[in-house]
Scaffold this active site. Sequence first.
Site, PDB file in Angstrom:
ATOM      1  N   ASP A 169       1.255  -1.107   0.175  1.00  0.00           N
ATOM      2  CA  ASP A 169      -0.005   0.383   0.199  1.00  0.00           C
ATOM      3  C   ASP A 169       0.589   1.290  -0.122  1.00  0.00           C
ATOM      4  OD1 ASP A 169       1.213  -0.321   2.706  1.00  0.00           O
ATOM      5  OD2 ASP A 169      -1.328  -1.718   3.195  1.00  0.00           O
ATOM      6  N   ASN A 199      -7.685  -4.177  14.903  1.00  0.00           N
ATOM      7  CA  ASN A 199      -8.674  -4.138  13.624  1.00  0.00           C
ATOM      8  C   ASN A 199      -8.888  -4.541  13.168  1.00  0.00           C
ATOM      9  OD1 ASN A 199      -7.513  -2.775  11.937  1.00  0.00           O
ATOM     10  ND2 ASN A 199      -9.453  -1.235  11.836  1.00  0.00           N
ATOM     11  N   HIS A 256      -7.181  -5.315  10.117  1.00  0.00           N
ATOM     12  CA  HIS A 256      -6.411  -4.442   8.800  1.00  0.00           C
ATOM     13  C   HIS A 256      -5.619  -5.339   8.634  1.00  0.00           C
ATOM     14  CE1 HIS A 256      -4.591  -0.875  10.274  1.00  0.00           C
ATOM     15  NE2 HIS A 256      -3.392  -1.711   9.225  1.00  0.00           N
ATOM     16  N   GLU A 271      -9.803  -2.389   5.471  1.00  0.00           N
ATOM     17  CA  GLU A 271     -10.153  -2.143   6.676  1.00  0.00           C
ATOM     18  C   GLU A 271     -11.664  -3.108   6.826  1.00  0.00           C
ATOM     19  OE1 GLU A 271      -8.685  -0.582   8.578  1.00  0.00           O
ATOM     20  OE2 GLU A 271      -7.867   1.396   8.207  1.00  0.00           O
TER      21      GLU A 271
END
Length: 241
Positions: free
Chosen positions: A67, A136, A138, A143
Site C-alpha cells: 500500500d 482492528n 486490517h 479495513e
Amino acid sequence: MEFYVYDNYDEVSKYAAKMVSDFVNEKPDCVLGLATGETPIGMYKKLIEYNREKLVDFSRVKSFNLDEYRGLSGSHPQSYRYFMDKNFFNHINIDKHNTFIPNGICEDVKKECSDYEDKINEAGGVDLQILGVGSNGHIGFNEPSLELCVYTHLTNLTEETMKANSRFFKSGEEVPDKAITVGIGQIMKAKKIILLASGTKKADIIGRLFSGKVSTENPSSILQVHPSVAVIVDKDAGALI
C-alpha cells in the site's frame, strides 16, 4: 496455519528474517510482497545483516508493497516508498527498478490500481507475502467493512487506523485519510504468507485469528482458509492462544 511464539520482538524478527532469507535462497528470482509499519522493521534489519554477510542475495528479487498513502509523494518522509528505501532497499543489493509501490500522487487512481494489479500478475504473482496486522484486523489497508475488495483499490482509512498512524505525523490534520492498497484477493493469491505481530495490543486480534470464523469485520480472519500461512508472534501478542 503454522503458529510460532517467541519470547520477544527481537526473536520474532530473527526467525522471520531467517524464513525469508531461506525462501529467497531457494528461489533467487522470487517475488516478495512487503509490508511497512513498525512490526517488520526488525526483520528488515536482520535481512540487511544477512545480505551484507552474503548469506542472502536480493539481486534477482522483485518486490511489491501492499500500500501507499493517497496524497503523499515517494519523497515524503511518511510515505511508504520513503519508509522502504530508508529501512530496507537502500541497504541491500536489490535493483530499485524491481521494487514496486503504488503511486500516491497519481492523477488517475483507478488506472494506477489497475496497472499495479497487472504488474503483480505479469510478474507471476507474489511468492511470499509479508503481513502485519492492525488491532482492528486490517491487512494491507483492507479495513473492517461489510464488504472487502478483491483487487487493488483506493480505500478510506478508519478512525482507529488514522489514530494509530497519527504518531508518525506532526499533527492530526496531516494524517492521510485514504490509501491505495492491494486487495484481499491478491493477498490470498500469494503462494506463502508470513504474518508478524508483537505486543499486548495485538493479542486480541491474534486470538480472533484462530477463532475458526471468517468475517469481513476482521479482514485478517480470511487467512484461516489460505493453504500456507505462518503466524509469528511474541509472547505478548500470542497470550490469548
